[in-house]
Design a protein around this motif. Structure first.
Motif, short mmCIF file in Angstrom:
data_model
loop_
_atom_site.label_atom_id
_atom_site.label_comp_id
_atom_site.label_asym_id
_atom_site.label_seq_id
_atom_site.Cartn_x
_atom_site.Cartn_y
_atom_site.Cartn_z
N ILE A 169 -48.70 -0.90 -62.72
CA ILE A 169 -50.05 -1.36 -62.39
C ILE A 169 -49.97 -2.63 -61.55
O ILE A 169 -49.08 -3.45 -61.75
N LYS A 170 -50.81 -2.71 -60.54
CA LYS A 170 -50.90 -3.98 -59.80
C LYS A 170 -52.34 -4.23 -59.37
O LYS A 170 -53.10 -3.29 -59.10
N SER A 171 -52.71 -5.52 -59.34
CA SER A 171 -54.07 -5.89 -58.97
C SER A 171 -54.06 -6.97 -57.90
O SER A 171 -53.10 -7.75 -57.78
N ILE A 172 -55.12 -7.01 -57.13
CA ILE A 172 -55.30 -8.05 -56.12
C ILE A 172 -56.80 -8.32 -56.04
O ILE A 172 -57.60 -7.37 -56.09
N THR A 173 -57.20 -9.58 -55.98
CA THR A 173 -58.64 -9.87 -55.85
C THR A 173 -59.03 -9.73 -54.37
O THR A 173 -58.17 -9.74 -53.48
N TYR A 174 -60.33 -9.61 -54.13
CA TYR A 174 -60.80 -9.55 -52.73
C TYR A 174 -60.45 -10.83 -51.99
O TYR A 174 -60.12 -10.79 -50.80
N ASP A 175 -60.48 -11.97 -52.69
CA ASP A 175 -60.10 -13.23 -52.05
C ASP A 175 -58.63 -13.21 -51.65
O ASP A 175 -58.26 -13.67 -50.56
N GLN A 176 -57.79 -12.67 -52.55
CA GLN A 176 -56.35 -12.60 -52.23
C GLN A 176 -56.10 -11.63 -51.06
O GLN A 176 -55.27 -11.90 -50.19
N LEU A 177 -56.83 -10.51 -51.04
CA LEU A 177 -56.71 -9.56 -49.93
C LEU A 177 -57.06 -10.26 -48.61
O LEU A 177 -56.35 -10.13 -47.61
N PHE A 178 -58.15 -11.00 -48.65
CA PHE A 178 -58.63 -11.73 -47.47
C PHE A 178 -57.58 -12.76 -47.02
O PHE A 178 -57.25 -12.84 -45.84
N GLU A 179 -57.05 -13.51 -47.98
CA GLU A 179 -56.05 -14.53 -47.65
C GLU A 179 -54.77 -13.91 -47.09
O GLU A 179 -54.22 -14.38 -46.10
N LYS A 180 -54.32 -12.86 -47.75
CA LYS A 180 -53.02 -12.27 -47.39
C LYS A 180 -53.08 -11.54 -46.04
O LYS A 180 -52.11 -11.54 -45.29
N PHE A 181 -54.21 -10.89 -45.76
CA PHE A 181 -54.25 -10.05 -44.56
C PHE A 181 -55.17 -10.57 -43.46
O PHE A 181 -54.96 -10.27 -42.30
N TYR A 182 -56.18 -11.36 -43.80
CA TYR A 182 -57.08 -11.84 -42.73
C TYR A 182 -56.72 -13.24 -42.29
O TYR A 182 -56.79 -13.57 -41.11
N ILE A 183 -56.29 -14.09 -43.22
CA ILE A 183 -55.96 -15.47 -42.85
C ILE A 183 -54.55 -15.54 -42.24
O ILE A 183 -54.33 -16.24 -41.26
N LYS A 184 -53.63 -14.78 -42.82
CA LYS A 184 -52.25 -14.81 -42.29
C LYS A 184 -52.12 -13.92 -41.06
O LYS A 184 -52.75 -12.87 -40.97
N ARG A 185 -51.27 -14.34 -40.13
CA ARG A 185 -51.06 -13.65 -38.86
C ARG A 185 -50.43 -12.26 -39.10
O ARG A 185 -49.38 -12.15 -39.71
#
Lengths: 244, 244
Positions: free
Chosen positions: A101-117
């Motif tokens: 099982i793995k989880s990611i918050t919407y904020d983490q998704l945003f940080e990992k894929f939208y903020i990072k190049r």
């Protein structure tokens, strides 16, 4: 919160298990959630989960994704306590060998894929039969518009603080996503006695756009690995993997 | 008049022969036509022939198509007298084992495919790497518009009495040709040291239209088996087969 549960099932030495079992597993899932939650989903007309099953060589993996915390608590938490999957119609009991099982918050998704190049290319793999509907017709070739319209609609339904405008971004993405490689073929998905026209395979885009657009493409694609893409993603269709 | 010459070549026990030999064979073809005809083609900017080579199991077939009588007389008549194909750059001589020739006039094509009732479905097989160009970019997925725009343009260049209006029919065909099945993948075609982005594979359309439109689709497709489809059809790209 986005959560993925990967369940390794024992193949029972049978080769008849494949992606078309999706709707049977959907039935099993529905038996294991509360009536209240089932009614609520029906009322909202929102599928806060997706699920599909796929065979990797000798391995049979059933993946259940939930798109918010309620669905995680109602669906995944219950399934996590089980040791086997019983398919009543088939009179079969499939042993669960492993759960991840793995989880990611919407904020983490945003940080990992939208903020990072992110990279200028992206690869989609449609691992279970996938299909779209447009003006009442099944669409079995994945255009940029069909893929991203589906992803944006699903994303906007669940990400509370961040929204993506289809009207603004779809025409832009149609222009900047350049098909570089693909290997795709049509097939069908068995659903309650009907064969739904669909396709499987993979494709790679080059993203000829400013960095924030590149990042948005990657974020939506990663979200798609939880939501699935296209129609009947709760029945086992539209499972995707993404190489960033 | 449309003419097809199929030449069976001896493989010389080599497995290096494939569709990418097209541009070398184009060179051989140019050595075997008159300078005047070559100049005339250059002046007209019209390719009145297509050619491609393809391996079927142990067989190597070189196909040369001509789209009018002049090209037949200048290209096919000469090649028909040869017993072998000598590739100077490779210092190789390939024995011709068999030749098959067939011709059909534009009137016969019209009678056979436009006057007679055709089936509601049609299958295209892209047997050598195929590509289109649109606004300077290579297009490696065959949309209805790309396929039929190419076929109509080539058809209108050579059929003297019958013309098909792109403006009128392309939007119509986009609406009535419904993709039913496909199996397509991207690849590349070697051309003078460049790898041209392209694709191979097959697709099937259902034609949801009145009979005369169905017939026109079949006629254009049959013409396409002579003209080829897309770019660089004289170099070995865009060879198609059609199942009516």
């Amino acid at each position: 919160m986005l959560t993925r549960l990967d369940i390794s099932l024992n193949m029972n030495n049978k080769n008849t298990y494949d992606a078309n079992m999706g709707s049977i597993l959907h039935g099993f899932l529905m038996e294991n959630i509360s009536k209240e939650f089932s009614k609520e989903m029906h009322r909202n007309q929102l599928h806060s989960y997706s699920q599909y099953i796929i065979k990797y060589g000798e391995q049979l993996i059933w993946t259940i994704n939930t798109l918010d915390s309620d669905a995680k608590n109602e669906i995944i938490t219950g399934i996590c306590t089980l040791d086997s999957v019983s398919l009543k119609h088939r009179e079969e009991n499939i042993i669960i060998e492993k759960k991840e099982i793995k989880s990611i918050t919407y904020d983490q998704l945003f940080e990992k894929f939208y903020i990072k190049r992110q990279a200028k290319s992206i690869k989609f793999k449609f691992i279970t039969p996938t299909s779209f509907k447009c003006k009442g017709e099944y669409m079995i070739y994945p255009t940029v518009r069909l893929i991203f319209q589906s992803l944006m609609n699903k994303f906007n339904d669940f990400s509370k603080d961040i929204g993506v405008s289809c009207d603004e971004f779809l025409p832009l993405l149609e222009e900047v996503l350049i098909l570089k490689n693909y290997n795709l073929r049509s097939n069908t998905f068995s659903l309650e006695g009907i064969r739904v026209p669909s396709f499987c395979g993979e494709l790679e885009y080059f993203i000829n756009a400013p960095q924030h657009i590149i990042n948005m493409v990657h974020m939506l694609a990663e979200f798609g690995t939880y939501s699935g893409v296209g129609i009947k993603t709760s029945m086992g269709m539209g499972g995707i993997k993404v190489t960033h």
